[in-house]
Every structure is written in structure tokens, then in C-alpha cells.
Design a protein around this motif. Structure first.
Motif, PDB file in Angstrom:
ATOM      1  N   PRO A 519     -11.348 -11.480  63.811  1.00 23.21           N
ATOM      2  CA  PRO A 519     -10.932 -10.872  65.091  1.00 23.21           C
ATOM      3  C   PRO A 519     -10.628 -11.904  66.172  1.00 23.21           C
ATOM      4  N   GLU A 520     -11.423 -12.972  66.212  1.00 21.06           N
ATOM      5  CA  GLU A 520     -11.210 -14.005  67.224  1.00 21.06           C
ATOM      6  C   GLU A 520      -9.896 -14.740  66.976  1.00 21.06           C
ATOM      7  N   ILE A 521      -9.571 -14.985  65.710  1.00 22.36           N
ATOM      8  CA  ILE A 521      -8.317 -15.664  65.372  1.00 22.36           C
ATOM      9  C   ILE A 521      -7.123 -14.821  65.809  1.00 22.36           C
ATOM     10  N   ILE A 522      -7.194 -13.523  65.575  1.00 28.54           N
ATOM     11  CA  ILE A 522      -6.096 -12.632  65.969  1.00 28.54           C
ATOM     12  C   ILE A 522      -5.949 -12.613  67.487  1.00 28.54           C
ATOM     13  N   LYS A 523      -7.070 -12.617  68.205  1.00 28.22           N
ATOM     14  CA  LYS A 523      -6.995 -12.649  69.676  1.00 28.22           C
ATOM     15  C   LYS A 523      -6.332 -13.944  70.168  1.00 28.22           C
ATOM     16  N   GLU A 524      -6.683 -15.059  69.548  1.00 25.02           N
ATOM     17  CA  GLU A 524      -6.078 -16.343  69.921  1.00 25.02           C
ATOM     18  C   GLU A 524      -4.570 -16.321  69.699  1.00 25.02           C
ATOM     19  N   LEU A 525      -4.150 -15.747  68.597  1.00 25.28           N
ATOM     20  CA  LEU A 525      -2.717 -15.661  68.303  1.00 25.28           C
ATOM     21  C   LEU A 525      -1.991 -14.807  69.334  1.00 25.28           C
ATOM     22  N   HIS A 526      -2.619 -13.717  69.702  1.00 29.53           N
ATOM     23  CA  HIS A 526      -2.001 -12.818  70.674  1.00 29.53           C
ATOM     24  C   HIS A 526      -1.846 -13.492  72.036  1.00 29.53           C
ATOM     25  N   SER A 527      -2.730 -14.411  72.320  1.00 30.54           N
ATOM     26  CA  SER A 527      -2.663 -15.092  73.624  1.00 30.54           C
ATOM     27  C   SER A 527      -1.655 -16.241  73.626  1.00 30.54           C
ATOM     28  N   ASN A 528      -1.133 -16.585  72.438  1.00 30.92           N
ATOM     29  CA  ASN A 528      -0.135 -17.655  72.346  1.00 30.92           C
ATOM     30  C   ASN A 528       1.257 -17.079  72.621  1.00 30.92           C
ATOM     31  N   LYS A 529       1.996 -17.652  73.560  1.00 25.84           N
ATOM     32  CA  LYS A 529       3.273 -17.053  73.989  1.00 25.84           C
ATOM     33  C   LYS A 529       4.296 -16.980  72.855  1.00 25.84           C
ATOM     34  N   HIS A 530       4.295 -17.980  71.969  1.00 24.38           N
ATOM     35  CA  HIS A 530       5.264 -17.986  70.876  1.00 24.38           C
ATOM     36  C   HIS A 530       4.920 -16.913  69.843  1.00 24.38           C
ATOM     37  N   TYR A 531       3.655 -16.835  69.525  1.00 23.14           N
ATOM     38  CA  TYR A 531       3.266 -15.843  68.512  1.00 23.14           C
ATOM     39  C   TYR A 531       3.384 -14.427  69.082  1.00 23.14           C
TER      40      TYR A 531
END
Length: 894
Positions: A519-531
Motif C-alpha cells: 500500500p505504501e508503494i502505491i501511495k508513493e507512485l500516486h504522489s509522483n507526477k509522472h506516474y
């Protein structure tokens, strides 16, 4: 001969037809022996009787019952017991079709009785998708020869019972005689294309028919013409290169071409059949104007003979044009020149089929509708390929490229996560790089990774978007693992910002710790502008794969299942917070320890909102043939799965919870079980001194590694660590020696750890929590397949007596502890006494499994005593035959 059936009579209850077929098959085995190898009849019957009586007494070796002069008959006897096991499987599958089961019509009525409106049920049914993905995992131990024979024998039995067809009986004898003289194991190493050949055989002989029949049932229930098939097929064969050096870019494109050509050839054959059938004259039945206009528009592509022949038969003319367009697709795939008059996508093919359907009566359009249904499911790709690669390979290639481009030094892989994110963000902000210009500057391994993205793009341009989609990253442990794939996707034009992306970047979370971090990895990805931009281009859909195999090897069966359940629960909560739609992909194996067991029970037990009309799951090894080799069984499996998927999707859609995700008392209870189970499992597998040495000696892992049943090596890396051993040979080995610790070890300690009120709560949790019930039921099934008396004989092969005794005491103690606690939770005196059919099925095979295990044990002794290479090779082949036989009896080896 009557006394020979006492054991079967005591096991098979209330199924006289099945018993009659078993008697018949046994008679045919004896007929075969009398005609092909009369010298082994006496020994076969004597040994069979001994092993039937061996349930309570296995304290003997094979040499105690085999006459010295008959040792030479080992090959024949192993073959006969293995064949008998295969035939028992065929008979049971035939009767499985006749057993009452969940079906779509009954499920609709059940849901209406629960208060759901028919309109909502039909709407949900019209939009659900079951997406089985067939893998190349090496647990289907049979050769294609035996798969084809399985299919033929089943058809013969359909004619013999109840019709007494003598031709079928003669053909059955012919097939059995051929099998008797056919090796159970391959002499050659299996290649990826052989794996595909096996799967294509099952698809062509069974799955396609089952899809058409299932789609017809869905169409009848929904009352409309399907615009999307509820069944989509996927495959890993040719796309799963994680640790498999034989899955090259060349092999991948070859597989895609073979799949494309296979389904186009299927369509052409069906069109040819329809051309012969649809002899409708325009003088008798006037065709529609749109059909005539279509034929007139394309008349230039008909030769003069066709024009004359079909002048009064427009349907044949249109079908001839359709066939030409399909054939041109086959030419277009191999031509560098543009081919005229060709279908560019399956929707165009369906439009032509629909045009004919609209022009003829309902009765005359039956076979056209079946073809349309098949095209809806299989398109021009047959099975959508997934691509899987280990994160280290992708990151290694990215590190090389970034060093070449000057974004970092060659130490990118060793940098902190924060520094990696900074560099990847910078790289993703730069203009696109032509990957082809980098290939000759990269090492072979990294060039292969970069080229793979280019080949995926080529395939989608040439075969269509449906040919491949998911790019799965094995052992995902960080958001940077997915961002690395995003960089390759951008620079191979698989992702163009602001457009629909052509690739689904899919993390695979496998270990206990990875699942916790998911879950934490998915949250980090969502916060990345490119992803986040990539997600927007995919309509905020994110596929996530959860792996059952490595998490089970890492922490034991119960902890694996509990961790997966909790991770999915948390992901569902994050899904709402992030305004994303997660599509879960379940990486299940055939065995309980790899996420196997009942898919239907697991589906209903899955967390709320985690299904919502979509089920994508792997189908592996013997599971593929047991579920899909027989068309009627394949149809039954598909309708059962769709029925439960419909029910769970309705519950998810209208917020009806049947999981126990929010009931803290059950969650706390299961966490205590999981923690203690995990501790007990790790103590045995990772902390017991000499465990890997014991594993290598007390299981037939050495001989399994010699089996030619899969293209993948048994290890990711050449080490002696449990972590680097693939989950399949790990499970396969413990299954063969009948301890099957991978499916139950640690569960007994976890359950026994609970005291007082917690202990009293166990039965309530079993009754109220579908997840806990499904997990406990799977353990119960495996315990009945476990045979400690046989395992004790394998235990003697371990040479480090101190380690052996310590490890065996742990295994034996935990087994009886687990049995006692499972019986308590399920309220039984004997394992599976509440599931009589399943109990009968397992007990029916036990004596024959015992025979094959005893042969295997004696052959291993013989191998260890052998002094020269040629003899060792012969014995290895004999042992391999016993492995295949045992695999058929257990039915879910890996």
C-alpha cells in the motif's frame, strides 16, 4: 475378482455408475496385461492387494513384498500403477460433470431471493470478466501424448457408458496399448514452444468450445447480444522470462505469431464449414440490401469462378470474401509491404459476421453466432500475453543506460531510494531517447531488456493492442521498480503522455514484507507526477499482482494467506482515498501452499470491493488439464466461476459484506495465529541447522531437477538458499515425499497458541469468517493427502543423523498437532468427514500412491548404491516415471 473391489466399495458411496466404470477400467487393465505383458499379471495383482491393505501398516519395504526374480519388472509395474491413476482421474472428471453444481441460472434466482433486483443482476452479469491466465510453470508432468490420450479415452467412455459401443471399446484398448508402450517422461528437455503446443491443444480441443457454450448461456440470461465476452484468456508462455533464459525476445515474438496464426486458422476452418452449410439461394430467401452492397463493393476480390458460383448464393460469396480477408492477415504478418483487403482488427470481422446474421433467420444463424462469440473472447490474439521480468534485470538495464546518458554513474542500483527517485524524475522529464541507438552500447542482458519494450511495441502495431498488455515486475520492493519500467515505456512509445497508454505496469508483491509494504508503494507512485500522469492515461486503473508462492515459502501457508488478505484490505481502503481503481491479479498455483484449493471459496472470501466484476488469476500445471482438458468440465468450471464472480460482484457493487475484514476480534485472533505460525515455520525452514541438506536428501528434489517437464530452471540463482529456490520445485519435492509441509506446517502451533476465550472463539470465527474457513478447509484437505508413514521412509535418506532427528521430530510433532486442532475447529472426528465426496476422492487414490512411493523409495536406494553412470541414468528415468505417477495421484503437485 470381486474381492479386489472391497476397498473401492468401502470408499465410493452412493455412486454405482462410477464404481461400474472403475471395475470396467480395471478389467481393461487386466486384459491389457494378459495380451501385452502376461508375465507381470501375478505380481501386479499381488502388489495391488498388498497396497490396498496397507492403510494401517506401511512398516515394510518394497523388497519385502517383491520376489527377487521380479525386480526386473519395475518399469512395467510403475507404468501400470501410473496408468491406473490416470484412468481413475478420467473417470472422476466424467462424473464431476454430472454432480450438482453452482450454475448461472440458479445464481440469478438465489440473488433475487436475497432481495437484489433482476435488472441490477443482469446488468452486473453483462459486465463481469473472468480472465484465466495459463502459465508455463512446470507442474503438468504429462506429455502431450498423454493429454491427447486422456481426451480420447474420455470420449470413448462417453460411448461405452451407457451405450456399450464396441467400436469405442476397441479404440480404448488401442489407446491403452499405445500408452503402455509409451514413456511417461520425455527424453528431451522441454522447450517454450512445446509448452505452447500443449496449451494450444487444450485450447483448440476444449476451451474454445466451452467459451462458446458459456457465452451462449450468458446471452440467453441477459436477453441481449453480447458486446463483450465475460471470458478472456491470458498466457505467460513466451512472456515469463523471470529467471528463464530460454524466453528470449525472438521466442516471445514467435509465440505471439503462433497464437495469432492458430486462431486465424481456426476462424478460416469455421468459415469454410459455414460456406459449405449456407447454401441459401437468393431466389428463395432475399438477402439484405447492406449485404448485397457489401458484396458488390468487394466483388473485385472474387475470382471469376467464385462470381459465377455464388451469383445466386450471396452468403457463400460474402463468406469467401471474409476468408480472403483472414488469409490476408496471415500474409500481412510476414510482409514488409502493405497488404490490401485485410482485417486490421477483430471488430471489423465481427461487423461482417453481424451483417450476415441480420440477413438470415435465427435458426440459420446459429453457427455464425457461435463464431461471433469466439471472436469476442479470442480476437486475433487467442490469449493475451503477459510479460514478466525480475526487477533486478530492469533496474540493471536502466542503470547502464543512465550511466551512458550521463544521468548517473554506474552505481545507480546502490543509491538510496530518494536519490533514485530524483534521477528517474529528471530522466522522465527529458525528451524521448531512441532505444535502438543504445542497443550496441549495452551488455547483452540489458540490451535484451531494452529490446523487449521495442518488441512489445512492434507486436501491438502488427497483431493488435490485445496481443500483450501487462508488464509484470517480479519481486517489486520499491516505487522506483515501477518508475524504471515507466521510463522504458516512455522511450519505447508504449506510453505517450496524454494518450491511452499501451502497457499496464504491474507490480508483483511476493514476500511477506513486500505485501506489507504494497500500500505504501502505491501511495508513493500516486504522489509522483509522472506516474500519476500515466495513471490518468489509463483512466486511473492500476493492476496489482499478488503472489501466493514465494510468500508461502517465505512465511508459511497461513501467514502467507493472512498477509495477502490484509494487504488487499488495506489496498481497497487506499483505492478510495486515491480515487484509483485497482485490478487485482492473483498468482495462484495448483497446490494449497501456492494459493491453490478452491478458487470459488477464495473468491467469496476475498475482501469487500476487491473483485467488483473482475477476476484475473493464474491457472497452472495439472490444474489446467483437470479444469479445461474435457470440454464439459471446462464449461462447468467457467460457469461455476462466473456464477460466484457474479455473486461477489453484486455484493461489492451494493456494499453487502460477507468478509470479516472489519470485525476486529476475528482479525486479532487470526493475527495471533499468523504470528505464531510464522514463528514456527521460520524456525523449521530458516533456523534449523542442516535444513537445506535435509531437504536435498529427504525429498526427491535431485531427481525432480532432472525431469523434462518445464523450460524454466529450478532456481533463480545457483545457490543453496531456500530464498533462491523456485516455489514450484520446493512444493513439488515436499509433495512427492508426502509430508507436504508447505501447505500446513505452522498452522497447528498457531491454533494451539490460542487459549481461553480465544480458543472458544475459533469455531465461531470458522463459521462467520469466509476467509478463515477457506484457509482451514484447504489445510484439512492437504492433511488427508499427507502420509507420515511414507514420509518417515524418505526421512531415512538424510545422512546427518543429528539434523535429521531434530527436523523430523519437529515435522512429525507439528503434523499431529495440526490434525488435532483442525479437527477441533471443523468439529470433526476424522479429516473431511463433513466433505464426503472430497474425502472419497483422496482415499480412493491412496493405495496406488503408496505403491508408487514405495517403488520410488526403492529406486532411490538403488540409485545411491549404483557405481557407474549408465546405470544411474537408467534409474533416474525409472524414478522420473514414479514422480509423474505420484503427480497424477496427488493432482496438484506444484
Amino acid at each position: 475378482m470381486k474381492e479386489l473391489y472391497i476397498e473401492e466399495l468401502s470408499i465410493i458411496k452412493n455412486n454405482q455408475k462410477m464404481l461400474d466404470e472403475i471395475k470396467f477400467i480395471f478389467g481393461e487393465i487386466l486384459y491389457l496385461i494378459d495380451n501385452e505383458m502376461p508375465h507381470v499379471r501375478e505380481e501386479f495383482l499381488r502388489l495391488r492387494e498388498i497396497f490396498l491393505k496397507s492403510r494401517k501398516d506401511m512398516n515394510f519395504s518394497l523388497q519385502d513384498v517383491l520376489k527377487d526374480e521380479d525386480i526386473e519388472y519395475t518399469d512395467e509395474l510403475v507404468k501400470l500403477f501410473s496408468m491406473y491413476m490416470i484412468l481413475i482421474n478420467i473417470i472422476e472428471e466424467r462424473h464431476e460433470v454430472d454432480r450438482d453444481s453452482i450454475n448461472l441460472k440458479d445464481m440469478l434466482e438465489e440473488l433475487k431471493e436475497e432481495g437484489f433486483d433482476n435488472e441490477d443482476i443482469i446488468d452486473t452479469l453483462a459486465n463481469i470478466t473472468f480472465y484465466p491466465v495459463f502459465t508455463a510453470h512446470p507442474t503438468e508432468s504429462r506429455r502431450r501424448t498423454f493429454l491427447e490420450a486422456h481426451h480420447d479415452i474420455s470420449k470413448d467412455l462417453d460411448l461405452i457408458f451407457p451405450f456399450g459401443n464396441m467400436q469405442a471399446k476397441e479404440h480404448l484398448r488401442y489407446r491403452l496399448s499405445l500408452l503402455l508402450h509409451t514413456s511417461l517422461v520425455r527424453d528431451e528437455k522441454i522447450e517454450v514452444l512445446f509448452e505452447l503446443d500443449n496449451l494450444l491443444y487444450i485450447a483448440e480441443s476444449s476451451i474454445m468450445e466451452a467459451i462458446v457454450n458459456t457465452n451462449r448461456e450468458v446471452e440467453e440470461l441477459t436477453g441481449g447480444v453480447l458486446q463483450n465476452s465475460p471470458i478472456k484468456l491470458g498466457s505467460w508462455i513466451g512472456g515469463d522470462r523471470d529467471g528463464n533464459p530460454y524466453v528470449t525476445n525472438k521466442v516471445m515474438t514467435k509465440v505471439m505469431k503462433l497464437q495469432h496464426n492458430s486462431i486465424i486458422d481456426t476462424y478460416i476452418k469455421k468459415i469454410e464449414k459455414l460456406t459449405r452449410e449456407l447454401s441459401i439461394s437468393s431466389d428463395i430467401c432475399k438477402p439484405s440490401d447492406e449485404l448485397l452492397e457489401s458484396i458488390e463493393h468487394d466483388a473485385g476480390y472474387l475470382n471469376s469462378d467464385s462470381i459465377k458460383l455464388y451469383k445466386k448464393e450471396p452468403y457463400r460469396a460474402k463468406l469467401t470474401l471474409i476468408k480472403k480477408k483472414l488469409k490476408n492477415r496471415l500474409f500481412a504478418i510476414n510482409s514488409s509491404n502493405e497488404i490490401d483487403f485485410v482485417y486490421s482488427k477483430p471488430e471489423e470481422f465481427i461487423e461482417d459476421i453481424d451483417m450476415i446474421i441480420r440477413s438470415i433467420s435465427n435458426n440459420n444463424s446459429r453457427n455464425l453466432k457461435e463464431l461471433r462469440s469466439l471472436v469476442l473472447s479470442c480476437g486475433f490474439h487467442l490469449m493475451k500475453l503477459d510479460f514478466r521480468e525480475h526487477k533486478d534485470m530492469v533496474n540493471g538495464a536502466l542503470s547502464e543506460i543512465f550511466s551512458i546518458l550521463g544521468y548517473s554513474d554506474n552505481d545507480f542500483a546502490t543509491l538510496s531510494k530518494e536519490k533514485k527517485l530524483e534521477i528517474i524524475d529528471y530522466a522522465l522529464s527529458k525528451d524521448r531517447v531512441e532505444l535502438v541507438t543504445l542497443l550496441d552500447k549495452l551488455t547483452k542482458e540489458s540490451a535484451n531488456v531494452a529490446e523487449a519494450f521495442m518488441k512489445i511495441g512492434w507486436a501491438k502495431d502488427n497483431f493488435g493492442d490485445e496481443i500483450i498488455d501487462s508488464f509484470i515486475i517480479s519481486m517489486t520492493q520499491s516505487s522506483t521498480d515501477l518508475l524504471a519500467v515507466l521510463w522504458f515505456a516512455k522511450n519505447s512509445t508504449l506510453w505517450r503522455k496524454g494518450e491511452n497508454t499501451k502497457i499496464s505496469i504491474t507490480p508483483l508483491f511476493e514476500t511477506i514484507e513486500d505485501l506489507r509494504l504494497a500500500p505504501e508503494i502505491i501511495k508513493e507512485l500516486h504522489s509522483n507526477k509522472h506516474y500519476r500522469a500515466y495513471l490518468e492515461d489509463r483512466d486511473n486503473n492500476q493492476e496489482i499482482m499478488v503472489g501466493y508462492s514465494d510468500s508461502s515459502k517465505d512465511g508459511g501457508m497461513f501467514t502467507s494467506n493472512f498477509s495477502l488478505n490484509r494487504a488487499i484490505n488495506i489496498l481497497m481502503e487506499e483505492q478510495e482515498k486515491l480515487n484509483l481503481k485497482f485490478k487485482l491479479f492473483h498468482g495462484r498455483g495448483g497446490s494449497v501452499s501456492r494459493g491453490g484449493g478452491s478458487t470459488l471459496s477464495a473468491l467469496l472470501a476475498s475482501p469487500a470491493k476487491s473483485v467488483s466484476g473482475f477476476l484475473k488469476t493464474t491457472e497452472q500445471g495439472e490444474v489446467i488439464s483437470s479444469k479445461y482438458l474435457h470440454p464439459k468440465i471446462a464449461k462447468k468450471n467457467l460457469t461455476k466461476t462466473l456464477s460466484i464472480l457474479l455473486k461477489k460482484s453484486i455484493y461489492d457493487r451494493f456494499d453487502k459484506r460477507i468478509d470479516c475484514g472489519k470485525k476486529d476480534m476475528y482479525q486479532e485472533l487470526m493475527k495471533k495465529i499468523s504470528d505464531q505460525s510464522h514463528k514456527t515455520y521460520r524456525d523449521l525452514v530458516y533456523e534449523s541447522e542442516g535444513f537445506m541438506g535435509y531437504f536435498k536428501e529427504a525429498t526427491p528434489i535431485f531427481f525432480i531437477q532432472h525431469l523434462n517437464i518445464g523450460s524454466r530452471p529450478s532456481k533463480r540463482k545457483d545457490t543453496n538458499r531456500v530464498e533462491d529456490l523456485r516455489a514450484i520445485p520446493w512444493v513439488f519435492s515436499w509433495t512427492q515425499n508426502r509430508t507436504i509441509i508447505t501447505a500446513w506446517y505452522g498452522v497447528g502451533s498457531g491454533l494451539e497458541f490460542l487459549k481461553g476465550k480465544d480458543r472458544e472463539l475459533l469455531k465461531e470465527c470458522y463459521k462467520e469468517c469466509p476467509f478463515f474457513k477457506a484457509t482451514i478447509d484447504n489445510v484439512a484437505q492437504t492433511l488427508l493427502k499427507t502420509e507420515m508413514e511414507i514420509a518417515k521412509l524418505y526421512n531415512k535418506f538424510a545422512t546427518d543423523t543429528k539434523a535429521r532427528d531434530a527436523i523430523w521430530n519437529k515435522i512429525e510433532g507439528e503434523f499431529y498437532k495440526t490434525v488435532e486442532n483442525i479437527l477441533y475447529v471443523r468439529g470433526e472426528s476424522n479429516l473431511l468427514e463433513n466433505e464426503d465426496h472430497l474425502r472419497q476422492s483422496i482415499l480412493l487414490r491412496k493405495p496406488y500412491l503408496t505403491a508408487l512411493n514405495m517403488f520410488q523409495i526403492e529406486l532411490i536406494k538403488k540409485y545411491k548404491a549404483s557405481t557407474y553412470a549408465e546405470q544411474k541414468e537408467r534409474i533416474i528415468k525409472q524414478i522420473s516415471s514414479t514422480i509423474v505417477g505420484i503427480a497424477q495421484g496427488i493432482r496438484n503437485t506444484g
